[in-house]
Enzyme design. Structure first.
Site, PDB file in Angstrom:
ATOM      1  CB  CYS A 104       4.258  -1.261   0.390  1.00 58.95           C
ATOM      2  SG  CYS A 104       4.536  -1.536   2.076  1.00 58.95           S
ATOM      3  CG  LEU A 105      10.556  -0.492   1.112  1.00 60.47           C
ATOM      4  CD1 LEU A 105      11.418   0.028   2.085  1.00 60.47           C
ATOM      5  CD2 LEU A 105      11.243  -0.677  -0.319  1.00 60.47           C
ATOM      6  CG  HIS A 146       2.134   3.916   2.280  1.00 59.45           C
ATOM      7  ND1 HIS A 146       1.873   3.431   1.255  1.00 59.45           N
ATOM      8  CD2 HIS A 146       2.911   3.157   2.858  1.00 59.45           C
ATOM      9  CE1 HIS A 146       2.563   1.923   1.297  1.00 59.45           C
ATOM     10  NE2 HIS A 146       3.121   1.981   2.162  1.00 59.45           N
TER      11      HIS A 146
END
Ligand code: NI
Length: 172
Positions: A104-105, A146
């Site tokens: 995830c960023l 997500h």
């Protein structure tokens, strides 16, 4: 020689990505009632921010500090991979199970194994205010789940059975 700067690049409006530990990432995002210029700008900026990332394939508005139910998923080359720019996305059907190693960023340096549905149906509104229905499977289903989790303040690290160092993975 001549250096040409495209106008697009100058107008890139990347926004700063919030990282884990930022309380805003844990809040519930609000339903978008009106698709106004502010929402359209948000979507453009989110897309620029996603494209500027190394290997991101999805982004949710809370990651750029905005608590609105907006996500973008873009798997790149892979056929029906998008980009999907979705407002008020809702999972209306889910089927089966798959485990994927996610990143995830907003959680730099970590990967984790998460169990997600194998197939999902997502209903949302697009930028033009039209209803869209996406029947997704495999990676697209994972990514949609997500990103929609982000809208409810949920991060993949909450669901991961095990976490891994992303840099160690690269060396494998
Ligand atoms: Ni994420």
């Amino acid at each position: 020689y001549v250096i040409v700067y495209s106008e697009r690049n100058e107008n890139m409006a990347q926004r700063q990505i919030r990282e884990v530990g930022d309380p805003l990432l844990r809040k519930k995002s609000r339903v978008v009632e009106t698709i106004d210029d502010k929402v359209k700008q948000l979507i453009d900026d989110m897309y620029d921010t996603l494209k500027a990332s190394d290997d991101g394939i999805g982004i949710a508005a809370p990651q750029v500090g905005v608590l609105k139910r907006v996500i973008i998923v873009d798997l790149g080359e892979e056929g029906e991979g998008g980009p999907y720019k979705l407002i008020n996305p809702v999972i209306t059907k889910a089927k089966g199970e798959q485990v994927c190693r996610e990143g995830c960023l907003s959680v730099p340096g970590l990967l984790g194994d998460v169990t997600r549905p194998k197939e999902v149906t997502v209903e949302a509104i697009n930028e033009e205010g039209k209803k869209v229905i996406i029947k997704a499977k495999d990676l697209l289903a994972i990514c949609l789940c997500h990103e929609i989790d982000h809208l409810d303040g949920i991060l993949f690290i909450d669901k991961a059975t095990e976490l891994f160092d992303a840099d160690a993975e690269d060396e494998e």
